[in-house]
Motif scaffolding. Sequence first.
Motif, PDB file in Angstrom:
ATOM      1  N   GLY A 126       0.884  -1.383   0.055  1.00 20.57           N
ATOM      2  CA  GLY A 126       0.037   0.176   0.186  1.00 20.57           C
ATOM      3  C   GLY A 126       0.791   1.346  -0.071  1.00 20.57           C
ATOM      4  N   ALA A 127       2.204   1.312   0.139  1.00 17.38           N
ATOM      5  CA  ALA A 127       3.049   2.336   0.178  1.00 17.38           C
ATOM      6  C   ALA A 127       3.851   2.362  -1.389  1.00 17.38           C
ATOM      7  CB  ALA A 127       4.081   2.299   1.266  1.00 17.38           C
ATOM      8  N   TRP A 128       3.739   3.734  -1.589  1.00 17.14           N
ATOM      9  CA  TRP A 128       4.422   4.071  -3.149  1.00 17.14           C
ATOM     10  C   TRP A 128       6.045   4.031  -2.803  1.00 17.14           C
ATOM     11  CZ3 TRP A 128       7.426   8.487  -3.112  1.00 17.14           C
ATOM     12  CH2 TRP A 128       7.291   9.176  -2.332  1.00 17.14           C
ATOM     13  N   ILE A 129       6.461   4.173  -1.673  1.00 15.78           N
ATOM     14  CA  ILE A 129       7.979   4.136  -1.419  1.00 15.78           C
ATOM     15  C   ILE A 129       8.691   2.919  -1.442  1.00 15.78           C
ATOM     16  CG2 ILE A 129       9.842   4.687   0.109  1.00 15.78           C
ATOM     17  CD1 ILE A 129       8.267   7.146   1.592  1.00 15.78           C
ATOM     18  N   THR A 130       8.113   1.915  -0.936  1.00 13.92           N
ATOM     19  CA  THR A 130       8.655   0.720  -0.856  1.00 13.92           C
ATOM     20  C   THR A 130       7.522  -0.156  -0.402  1.00 13.92           C
ATOM     21  OG1 THR A 130      10.474  -0.762  -0.815  1.00 13.92           O
ATOM     22  CG2 THR A 130       9.737   0.632   1.267  1.00 13.92           C
ATOM     23  N   THR A 131       7.556  -1.549  -0.729  1.00 15.90           N
ATOM     24  CA  THR A 131       6.918  -2.651  -0.212  1.00 15.90           C
ATOM     25  C   THR A 131       7.536  -3.336   0.714  1.00 15.90           C
ATOM     26  OG1 THR A 131       5.238  -2.887  -1.953  1.00 15.90           O
ATOM     27  CG2 THR A 131       5.371  -4.594  -0.466  1.00 15.90           C
ATOM     28  N   GLU A 132       7.534  -3.249   2.121  1.00 13.53           N
ATOM     29  CA  GLU A 132       8.556  -3.937   2.869  1.00 13.53           C
ATOM     30  C   GLU A 132       8.114  -5.113   3.409  1.00 13.53           C
ATOM     31  OE1 GLU A 132      10.654  -1.584   5.803  1.00 13.53           O
ATOM     32  OE2 GLU A 132      10.045  -3.013   7.574  1.00 13.53           O
ATOM     33  N   VAL A 133       8.884  -6.289   3.394  1.00 11.87           N
ATOM     34  CA  VAL A 133       8.557  -7.632   3.915  1.00 11.87           C
ATOM     35  C   VAL A 133       8.966  -7.738   5.368  1.00 11.87           C
ATOM     36  CG1 VAL A 133       8.644  -9.870   3.486  1.00 11.87           C
ATOM     37  CG2 VAL A 133       8.747  -8.537   1.500  1.00 11.87           C
ATOM     38  N   VAL A 134       8.157  -7.929   6.122  1.00 15.01           N
ATOM     39  CA  VAL A 134       8.170  -8.098   7.667  1.00 15.01           C
ATOM     40  C   VAL A 134       8.215  -9.416   7.891  1.00 15.01           C
ATOM     41  CG1 VAL A 134       7.249  -7.233   9.938  1.00 15.01           C
ATOM     42  CG2 VAL A 134       7.022  -5.731   7.967  1.00 15.01           C
ATOM     43  N   PHE A 135       8.985  -9.722   8.800  1.00 15.11           N
ATOM     44  CA  PHE A 135       9.259 -11.143   9.258  1.00 15.11           C
ATOM     45  C   PHE A 135       9.005 -11.469  10.738  1.00 15.11           C
ATOM     46  CE2 PHE A 135      11.918 -10.200   5.488  1.00 15.11           C
ATOM     47  CZ  PHE A 135      11.744 -11.593   4.546  1.00 15.11           C
ATOM     48  N   PHE A 136       8.900 -12.666  11.163  1.00 11.43           N
ATOM     49  CA  PHE A 136       8.584 -12.979  12.497  1.00 11.43           C
ATOM     50  C   PHE A 136       9.080 -14.380  12.948  1.00 11.43           C
ATOM     51  CE2 PHE A 136       6.027 -15.500  15.644  1.00 11.43           C
ATOM     52  CZ  PHE A 136       6.666 -14.737  16.928  1.00 11.43           C
ATOM     53  N   HIS A 137      10.426 -14.464  13.522  1.00 12.41           N
ATOM     54  CA  HIS A 137      11.190 -15.532  13.857  1.00 12.41           C
ATOM     55  C   HIS A 137      10.414 -16.274  15.332  1.00 12.41           C
ATOM     56  CE1 HIS A 137      14.834 -17.705  15.689  1.00 12.41           C
ATOM     57  NE2 HIS A 137      14.457 -18.191  14.787  1.00 12.41           N
ATOM     58  N   ARG A 138       9.811 -17.472  14.699  1.00  6.11           N
ATOM     59  CA  ARG A 138       8.855 -17.889  15.892  1.00  6.11           C
ATOM     60  C   ARG A 138       9.940 -18.354  17.132  1.00  6.11           C
ATOM     61  NH1 ARG A 138       4.704 -21.917  12.997  1.00  6.11           N
ATOM     62  NH2 ARG A 138       3.725 -20.271  11.560  1.00  6.11           N
ATOM     63  N   ALA A 139      10.911 -18.751  16.974  1.00  7.65           N
ATOM     64  CA  ALA A 139      11.805 -19.424  18.265  1.00  7.65           C
ATOM     65  C   ALA A 139      12.109 -18.167  19.089  1.00  7.65           C
ATOM     66  CB  ALA A 139      12.986 -20.332  17.639  1.00  7.65           C
ATOM     67  N   SER A 140      12.318 -17.288  18.638  1.00  2.41           N
ATOM     68  CA  SER A 140      12.772 -16.081  19.619  1.00  2.41           C
ATOM     69  C   SER A 140      11.575 -14.809  19.806  1.00  2.41           C
ATOM     70  CB  SER A 140      14.105 -15.407  19.172  1.00  2.41           C
ATOM     71  OG  SER A 140      13.805 -14.683  17.608  1.00  2.41           O
ATOM     72  N   ARG A 141      10.718 -15.277  19.088  1.00  5.95           N
ATOM     73  CA  ARG A 141       9.309 -14.213  19.269  1.00  5.95           C
ATOM     74  C   ARG A 141       9.749 -12.852  18.536  1.00  5.95           C
ATOM     75  NH1 ARG A 141       4.858 -16.072  23.625  1.00  5.95           N
ATOM     76  NH2 ARG A 141       4.945 -18.372  22.807  1.00  5.95           N
ATOM     77  N   THR A 142      10.490 -12.908  17.758  1.00  9.83           N
ATOM     78  CA  THR A 142      11.172 -11.615  17.092  1.00  9.83           C
ATOM     79  C   THR A 142      10.674 -11.037  15.913  1.00  9.83           C
ATOM     80  OG1 THR A 142      13.245 -12.062  18.125  1.00  9.83           O
ATOM     81  CG2 THR A 142      13.134 -10.403  16.466  1.00  9.83           C
ATOM     82  N   ALA A 143       9.886  -9.780  15.896  1.00 10.68           N
ATOM     83  CA  ALA A 143       9.323  -9.426  14.588  1.00 10.68           C
ATOM     84  C   ALA A 143      10.341  -8.569  13.816  1.00 10.68           C
ATOM     85  CB  ALA A 143       8.315  -8.450  14.826  1.00 10.68           C
ATOM     86  N   ILE A 144      10.809  -8.577  12.670  1.00  6.94           N
ATOM     87  CA  ILE A 144      11.798  -7.904  12.255  1.00  6.94           C
ATOM     88  C   ILE A 144      11.264  -6.730  10.951  1.00  6.94           C
ATOM     89  CG2 ILE A 144      14.136  -8.327  10.978  1.00  6.94           C
ATOM     90  CD1 ILE A 144      14.174 -11.131  11.829  1.00  6.94           C
ATOM     91  N   PHE A 145      11.540  -5.576  11.341  1.00  8.38           N
ATOM     92  CA  PHE A 145      11.040  -4.471  10.690  1.00  8.38           C
ATOM     93  C   PHE A 145      12.400  -3.839   9.953  1.00  8.38           C
ATOM     94  CE2 PHE A 145       7.348  -4.838  13.508  1.00  8.38           C
ATOM     95  CZ  PHE A 145       6.363  -4.475  12.526  1.00  8.38           C
ATOM     96  N   THR A 146      12.238  -3.213   8.944  1.00 11.65           N
ATOM     97  CA  THR A 146      13.472  -2.609   8.195  1.00 11.65           C
ATOM     98  C   THR A 146      13.363  -1.170   8.373  1.00 11.65           C
ATOM     99  OG1 THR A 146      13.457  -4.410   6.703  1.00 11.65           O
ATOM    100  CG2 THR A 146      14.839  -2.685   5.933  1.00 11.65           C
TER     101      THR A 146
END
Length: 232
Positions: A126-146
């Motif tokens: 939905g953003a014209w700047i970039t489409t970021e892929v957000v990740f979630f590492h289950r073992a550490s319960r970590t969301a990863i944003f850029t």
Amino acid sequence: MTLQAFGPQIWIADGPVLTAAAGFRYPTRMAVIRLAKGGLFVWSPTALSPDLRAGIDALGPVEHIVAPNSLHDTFLTPWRDAYPDARLYAPPGLRARRPDLAFDADLADEAAEAWTGQIDQVQMRGAWITTEVVFFHRASRTAIFTDLIQHFSPGWFSGWRGLIARLDLMTGPAPAVPRKFRAAFTDRRAARAALRRIRAWPVEQVLMAHGAPVTSDGRQFIARAFDWLEPA
């Protein structure tokens, strides 16, 4: 640049500061996740120094090199050269920007088979700047944003850049989605659909490329960071 443990089977490393458009300086950060079969998933790779490479190689074989959005491609070529057997993944828009790179696959709205059940992902559309892929590492319960969430110290930028950074919410009291990204989301419905998936993850920690990591209450942190996107 050395690797630091950030939880079960996940490590981070801070890289050099890069100068972007208009002279804005950005620190860099990458993450490495060891998958169940021992191969490594490398997120947003930064400069590959000898010390960093030694640390990476001690963890296992690099199998997946991931650029999380079309703006984070600076160091892909040296990583591709160093690890020619690894698969290189392109986020939306990067193939067109980097025709010189031979990507092996595209990042979709669902996890690739190689990391299904270990790392979840969603395209923040939905953003014209970039489409970021957000990740979630289950073992550490970590969301990863850029780039969607950023936080710099008040003195990081100076002069007119400092004023712009403050107005853009880059140097506020807490990590936030910069105003330029908020304005870029012209398709709020698509963004909200992605956010609903992110908010369903049992997040405890949050990594950002440009900001100190969050190590507790990750779900509440994400809710606060995106409260501007929720429908009135």
